[in-house]
Design a protein around this motif. Structure first.
Motif, PDB file in Angstrom:
ATOM      1  N   TRP A   1       0.517  -0.996   0.415  1.00 36.56           N
ATOM      2  CA  TRP A   1      -0.190  -0.246  -0.105  1.00 36.56           C
ATOM      3  C   TRP A   1       0.927   1.176   0.505  1.00 36.56           C
ATOM      4  CZ3 TRP A   1       0.844   3.568   4.203  1.00 36.56           C
ATOM      5  CH2 TRP A   1       1.083   2.771   5.171  1.00 36.56           C
ATOM      6  N   PHE A   2       2.438   0.987   0.507  1.00 34.55           N
ATOM      7  CA  PHE A   2       3.171   2.025   0.149  1.00 34.55           C
ATOM      8  C   PHE A   2       4.159   2.485  -0.693  1.00 34.55           C
ATOM      9  CE2 PHE A   2       6.819   4.538   1.685  1.00 34.55           C
ATOM     10  CZ  PHE A   2       6.031   5.209   3.098  1.00 34.55           C
ATOM     11  N   ASP A   3       3.744   2.095  -1.629  1.00 40.29           N
ATOM     12  CA  ASP A   3       4.109   1.673  -3.376  1.00 40.29           C
ATOM     13  C   ASP A   3       4.192   2.716  -3.617  1.00 40.29           C
ATOM     14  OD1 ASP A   3       6.009  -0.295  -2.747  1.00 40.29           O
ATOM     15  OD2 ASP A   3       3.922  -1.876  -4.273  1.00 40.29           O
ATOM     16  N   ALA A   4       2.878   3.713  -3.656  1.00 38.94           N
ATOM     17  CA  ALA A   4       2.596   4.637  -5.225  1.00 38.94           C
ATOM     18  C   ALA A   4       3.030   5.513  -4.085  1.00 38.94           C
ATOM     19  CB  ALA A   4       1.355   4.877  -4.791  1.00 38.94           C
ATOM     20  N   LEU A   5       3.501   6.003  -3.206  1.00 39.84           N
ATOM     21  CA  LEU A   5       3.920   7.451  -1.790  1.00 39.84           C
ATOM     22  C   LEU A   5       5.618   7.458  -2.955  1.00 39.84           C
ATOM     23  CD1 LEU A   5       3.239   9.919  -0.724  1.00 39.84           C
ATOM     24  CD2 LEU A   5       3.823   8.756   1.430  1.00 39.84           C
ATOM     25  N   ILE A   6       6.546   6.032  -2.496  1.00 37.68           N
ATOM     26  CA  ILE A   6       7.402   5.589  -2.688  1.00 37.68           C
ATOM     27  C   ILE A   6       7.339   5.993  -4.520  1.00 37.68           C
ATOM     28  CG2 ILE A   6       9.326   4.306  -2.700  1.00 37.68           C
ATOM     29  CD1 ILE A   6       7.995   2.473  -0.748  1.00 37.68           C
ATOM     30  N   ILE A   7       7.525   5.739  -5.684  1.00 38.42           N
ATOM     31  CA  ILE A   7       7.171   5.736  -6.969  1.00 38.42           C
ATOM     32  C   ILE A   7       7.125   7.759  -7.221  1.00 38.42           C
ATOM     33  CG2 ILE A   7       6.149   5.726  -9.023  1.00 38.42           C
ATOM     34  CD1 ILE A   7       5.066   2.982  -8.151  1.00 38.42           C
ATOM     35  N   LYS A   8       5.906   7.734  -6.463  1.00 43.80           N
ATOM     36  CA  LYS A   8       5.783  10.019  -6.275  1.00 43.80           C
ATOM     37  C   LYS A   8       6.589  10.532  -5.824  1.00 43.80           C
ATOM     38  CE  LYS A   8       1.919  13.065  -5.596  1.00 43.80           C
ATOM     39  NZ  LYS A   8       0.561  13.597  -5.237  1.00 43.80           N
TER      40      LYS A   8
ATOM     41  N   PRO B   1       9.800  15.882  -5.509  1.00 44.33           N
ATOM     42  CA  PRO B   1       9.902  15.609  -4.433  1.00 44.33           C
ATOM     43  C   PRO B   1       8.303  15.366  -3.651  1.00 44.33           C
ATOM     44  CG  PRO B   1      11.126  17.374  -5.053  1.00 44.33           C
ATOM     45  CD  PRO B   1      10.499  16.085  -6.147  1.00 44.33           C
ATOM     46  N   LEU B   2       8.214  14.864  -2.123  1.00 42.73           N
ATOM     47  CA  LEU B   2       6.588  15.345  -1.928  1.00 42.73           C
ATOM     48  C   LEU B   2       7.015  16.283  -1.122  1.00 42.73           C
ATOM     49  CD1 LEU B   2       6.851  11.412  -0.340  1.00 42.73           C
ATOM     50  CD2 LEU B   2       6.067  11.947  -2.369  1.00 42.73           C
ATOM     51  N   THR B   3       5.754  16.632  -0.860  1.00 44.93           N
ATOM     52  CA  THR B   3       5.439  17.958   0.202  1.00 44.93           C
ATOM     53  C   THR B   3       4.115  17.539   1.192  1.00 44.93           C
ATOM     54  OG1 THR B   3       3.112  18.268  -1.754  1.00 44.93           O
ATOM     55  CG2 THR B   3       5.268  19.535  -2.234  1.00 44.93           C
ATOM     56  N   PRO B   4       3.708  18.635   1.805  1.00 47.64           N
ATOM     57  CA  PRO B   4       2.978  17.680   2.866  1.00 47.64           C
ATOM     58  C   PRO B   4       1.459  17.472   2.459  1.00 47.64           C
ATOM     59  CG  PRO B   4       4.069  20.084   3.766  1.00 47.64           C
ATOM     60  CD  PRO B   4       3.996  19.260   2.919  1.00 47.64           C
ATOM     61  N   ALA B   5       1.463  18.111   1.191  1.00 47.05           N
ATOM     62  CA  ALA B   5      -0.353  18.022   0.337  1.00 47.05           C
ATOM     63  C   ALA B   5      -0.310  16.223   0.429  1.00 47.05           C
ATOM     64  CB  ALA B   5      -0.612  18.884  -0.320  1.00 47.05           C
ATOM     65  N   ASP B   6       1.261  15.658  -0.069  1.00 48.11           N
ATOM     66  CA  ASP B   6       0.994  14.339  -0.675  1.00 48.11           C
ATOM     67  C   ASP B   6       0.867  12.653   0.943  1.00 48.11           C
ATOM     68  OD1 ASP B   6       1.623  15.208  -3.457  1.00 48.11           O
ATOM     69  OD2 ASP B   6       3.919  15.520  -2.199  1.00 48.11           O
ATOM     70  N   LEU B   7       0.734  13.736   1.794  1.00 45.29           N
ATOM     71  CA  LEU B   7       1.034  13.035   2.902  1.00 45.29           C
ATOM     72  C   LEU B   7      -0.727  12.734   3.673  1.00 45.29           C
ATOM     73  CD1 LEU B   7       4.042  14.529   5.255  1.00 45.29           C
ATOM     74  CD2 LEU B   7       4.093  12.442   3.264  1.00 45.29           C
ATOM     75  N   TRP B   8      -0.524  11.140   3.891  1.00 44.76           N
ATOM     76  CA  TRP B   8      -1.914  10.730   4.011  1.00 44.76           C
ATOM     77  C   TRP B   8      -2.846  10.969   5.527  1.00 44.76           C
ATOM     78  CZ3 TRP B   8       0.890   6.075   2.500  1.00 44.76           C
ATOM     79  CH2 TRP B   8       1.098   6.194   1.355  1.00 44.76           C
ATOM     80  N   ASP B   9      -4.302  10.913   5.502  1.00 42.15           N
ATOM     81  CA  ASP B   9      -4.313  11.363   7.507  1.00 42.15           C
ATOM     82  C   ASP B   9      -3.762   9.667   8.252  1.00 42.15           C
ATOM     83  OD1 ASP B   9      -5.782  13.868   6.538  1.00 42.15           O
ATOM     84  OD2 ASP B   9      -7.416  12.814   5.652  1.00 42.15           O
ATOM     85  N   LEU B  10      -3.511  10.597   9.438  1.00 44.12           N
ATOM     86  CA  LEU B  10      -3.713   9.751  10.166  1.00 44.12           C
ATOM     87  C   LEU B  10      -4.383   8.808  10.240  1.00 44.12           C
ATOM     88  CD1 LEU B  10      -1.290  11.316  13.440  1.00 44.12           C
ATOM     89  CD2 LEU B  10      -0.694   9.461  12.123  1.00 44.12           C
ATOM     90  N   ARG B  11      -4.076   7.180  10.185  1.00 46.10           N
ATOM     91  CA  ARG B  11      -5.338   6.867  11.027  1.00 46.10           C
ATOM     92  C   ARG B  11      -5.986   6.814  12.288  1.00 46.10           C
ATOM     93  NH1 ARG B  11      -2.332   0.613  10.755  1.00 46.10           N
ATOM     94  NH2 ARG B  11      -1.478   1.413  11.896  1.00 46.10           N
ATOM     95  N   TYR B  12      -7.231   6.552  12.504  1.00 45.15           N
ATOM     96  CA  TYR B  12      -7.841   7.225  13.799  1.00 45.15           C
ATOM     97  C   TYR B  12      -7.289   6.563  14.830  1.00 45.15           C
ATOM     98  CZ  TYR B  12     -11.175   7.811  17.089  1.00 45.15           C
ATOM     99  OH  TYR B  12     -11.709   7.949  17.649  1.00 45.15           O
ATOM    100  N   ARG B  13      -6.715   4.892  15.026  1.00 45.84           N
ATOM    101  CA  ARG B  13      -5.840   4.371  15.896  1.00 45.84           C
ATOM    102  C   ARG B  13      -4.447   4.944  15.696  1.00 45.84           C
ATOM    103  NH1 ARG B  13      -4.872  -1.432  14.125  1.00 45.84           N
ATOM    104  NH2 ARG B  13      -3.470  -1.264  12.354  1.00 45.84           N
ATOM    105  N   ASP B  14      -3.878   5.364  15.312  1.00 42.32           N
ATOM    106  CA  ASP B  14      -2.680   6.220  15.737  1.00 42.32           C
ATOM    107  C   ASP B  14      -2.883   7.885  16.310  1.00 42.32           C
ATOM    108  OD1 ASP B  14      -1.623   4.680  14.837  1.00 42.32           O
ATOM    109  OD2 ASP B  14      -1.128   4.371  12.422  1.00 42.32           O
ATOM    110  N   THR B  15      -3.664   8.707  15.956  1.00 36.30           N
ATOM    111  CA  THR B  15      -4.074  10.061  16.527  1.00 36.30           C
ATOM    112  C   THR B  15      -3.932  10.035  17.496  1.00 36.30           C
ATOM    113  OG1 THR B  15      -6.232   9.575  16.895  1.00 36.30           O
ATOM    114  CG2 THR B  15      -5.451  10.858  15.220  1.00 36.30           C
ATOM    115  N   SER B  16      -3.502  10.844  18.005  1.00 42.22           N
ATOM    116  CA  SER B  16      -3.604  11.167  20.086  1.00 42.22           C
ATOM    117  C   SER B  16      -5.070  11.168  20.885  1.00 42.22           C
ATOM    118  CB  SER B  16      -2.600  12.575  19.986  1.00 42.22           C
ATOM    119  OG  SER B  16      -3.774  13.377  20.171  1.00 42.22           O
TER     120      SER B  16
END
Length: 233
Positions: free
Chosen positions: A160-167, A172-187
């Protein structure tokens, strides 16, 4: 509740086919057994156990659908083991002498040659995840993390991480390219679990006896006078 889709419908259909194959194999062996033909007990026990196992697999598939689980590691490992262990028998059946005059081995041979590709197809379909649940208690994401809807195999190999690696390789990656945290990983989910574990450790430390006054700074006990040995001059 996971909606019906191509993957789970195909899994259920093929699972029912395997149940039918096992019942037919069991019935054929039982008929041959009662006709005093040369039938070993393994020819009766094997399809009987397979029938029960495939029924349990179908029940687990339906339970996962009801519980909203779109992928199952247990079922994938089950079909993987069944595929690997059946490869040896497949070779035996292919090399089997089909010119024998006995009817029972020919029927068993044909039935297994139909049964095994269905098992392999079940393994292939279990590589993919079912549709995501229609309703969820989790908040909506602006940019959903692909891991949430990834299959068991994709999570294991981080597919599932391959698309971000290729991109990131291309640009160069920007904050807009990142996904939201999974709910169980939130504070809001992590901090309460951490505080619960931390409080448990503090309570355990409070019940631990204090070191006595004869304990040295590095944690070693001061030897008594009887145990002291005079050093040579």
């Amino acid at each position: 509740d996971v909606p019906w889709g191509f993957t789970n419908i195909s899994k259920l259909f093929l699972n029912l086919l395997l149940i039918i194959f096992s019942v037919v194999s069991l019935g054929w062996s039982a008929i041959q057994y009662f006709e005093d033909s040369k039938v070993f007990l393994v020819d009766l026990w094997t399809p009987a156990i397979q029938t029960v196992t495939f029924i349990l697999a179908a029940v687990l598939l339906l339970l996962d659908k009801i519980r909203g689980l779109h992928t199952s590691g247990v079922l994938f490992l089950f079909w993987l083991c069944l595929t690997v262990t059946g490869a040896a028998q497949l070779r035996t059946e292919i090399l089997h002498d089909n010119t024998t005059a006995q009817e029972e081995p020919n029927f068993k041979n044909i039935l297994f040659l139909i049964y095994y590709p269905v098992v392999v197809l079940m393994l292939v379909i279990n590589l993919f995840a079912d549709p995501p649940p229609r309703t969820t208690d989790y908040p909506k994401y602006q940019k959903l993390c692909p891991e949430v809807q990834a299959s068991f195999v994709s999570k294991i190999v981080f597919g599932w991480f391959d698309a971000l690696i290729i991109k990131g390789f291309r640009n160069p990656l920007t904050p807009a390219d990142l996904w939201d945290l999974r709910y169980r990983d939130t504070s809001s989910q992590v901090v309460p679990r951490f505080e619960k574990a931390w409080k448990k450790k503090l309570d355990h430390a409070a019940r631990t006896p204090k070191f006595n006054s004869k304990t040295t700074q590095n944690g070693g006990a001061i030897p008594s006078a009887k145990n002291r040995q005079s050093k040579p001059v």
